[in-house]
Design an enzyme around this catalytic site. Sequence first.
Site, PDB file in Angstrom:
ATOM      1  N   LYS A   1       0.837  -1.209   0.000  1.00  0.00           N
ATOM      2  CA  LYS A   1       0.000   0.000   0.000  1.00  0.00           C
ATOM      3  C   LYS A   1       0.867   1.252   0.000  1.00  0.00           C
ATOM      4  O   LYS A   1       0.676   2.166  -0.821  1.00  0.00           O
ATOM      5  CB  LYS A   1      -0.913   0.008   1.230  1.00  0.00           C
ATOM      6  CG  LYS A   1      -1.848   1.228   1.274  1.00  0.00           C
ATOM      7  CD  LYS A   1      -2.670   1.250   2.543  1.00  0.00           C
ATOM      8  CE  LYS A   1      -1.861   1.739   3.713  1.00  0.00           C
ATOM      9  NZ  LYS A   1      -2.681   1.972   4.932  1.00  0.00           N
TER      10      LYS A   1
ATOM     11  N   ASP B   1      -6.389   1.037   0.883  1.00  0.00           N
ATOM     12  CA  ASP B   1      -6.468   1.346   2.316  1.00  0.00           C
ATOM     13  C   ASP B   1      -7.836   0.917   2.834  1.00  0.00           C
ATOM     14  O   ASP B   1      -8.626   0.288   2.117  1.00  0.00           O
ATOM     15  CB  ASP B   1      -6.187   2.834   2.561  1.00  0.00           C
ATOM     16  CG  ASP B   1      -7.334   3.734   2.147  1.00  0.00           C
ATOM     17  OD1 ASP B   1      -8.261   3.263   1.443  1.00  0.00           O
ATOM     18  OD2 ASP B   1      -7.322   4.919   2.532  1.00  0.00           O
TER      19      ASP B   1
END
Length: 292
Positions: free
Chosen positions: A160, A178
């Site tokens: 991420k 997320d």
Amino acid sequence: MKKAPAAKKVTVATKKATARIKGTAPARTVVHPPGGESRTALVRRARRINRELAEVYPYAHPELDFTNPFQLVVATVLSAQTTDLRVNQTTPALFARYPTPEDLAAANPEDVEEILRPCGFFRAKTKSVIGLSKALVEDFGGEVPDRLEDLVKLPGVGRKTAFVVLGNAFGRPGITVDTHFQRLVRRWQWTGETDPDKIEAAIGALFPKSDWTDLSHHVIWHGRRICHARKPACGACPIAPLCPAYGEGETDPEKAKKLLKYEKGGFPGQRLNPPQAYLDAGGKPAPPLGAG
């Protein structure tokens, strides 16, 4: 053969959101997207949602302040389990004292901990940012690498964080999965996956690669501002006609407006130094640490 029952009709607000929600959006009768839609229909609906969100958030951008890749990777690591706003209020002092990887790599951990205390988990985060700085100096000549396989080797950097850096510091497309992104793509029935890597692959297959970075911004902004986890503002949502989860939240337009967050609710934006396009649209910079 029996005819299938007619789809249930609902009334939702469809006037597009703007930097300031003004008045009550006009009502329009729409039909929920059918369950079990075809792959082609899913791709069309997903891409239409992204186009609609691009109109709502034409100024969507990463909400972490940064001026170079090093600042972005550090800020992204610090953003774990806290808000981007809190990170932006904290990093000016950090980068003023330690502007380069070499500086932060040689820092006294106790001094860094004191600066990072407002971010929470400051001891672990201090260890991560000093560790990644040392790795940058020792393994990459003090430069942030621009390859996924290199970024994920840095302490505290996962996929991420790596995609945030690749997409926003180097212009290389990536999907940032997320918590907001995970919640919304499942709510919209783009995928039923729960593993972040599998979500990334499933959503990536619905969009051209060139859309991935902006798509991430659009979805995350919408999740922060309108499509909240517990009380989504369905009645103020510009993509309600395309959402199979319409009705999970408040559907009354006036009541829904009160649930809007960030600049749509009159609050300052996340960044102390937001892009000019955001300011031109009516957004406000965040206050510095201690100012509110």
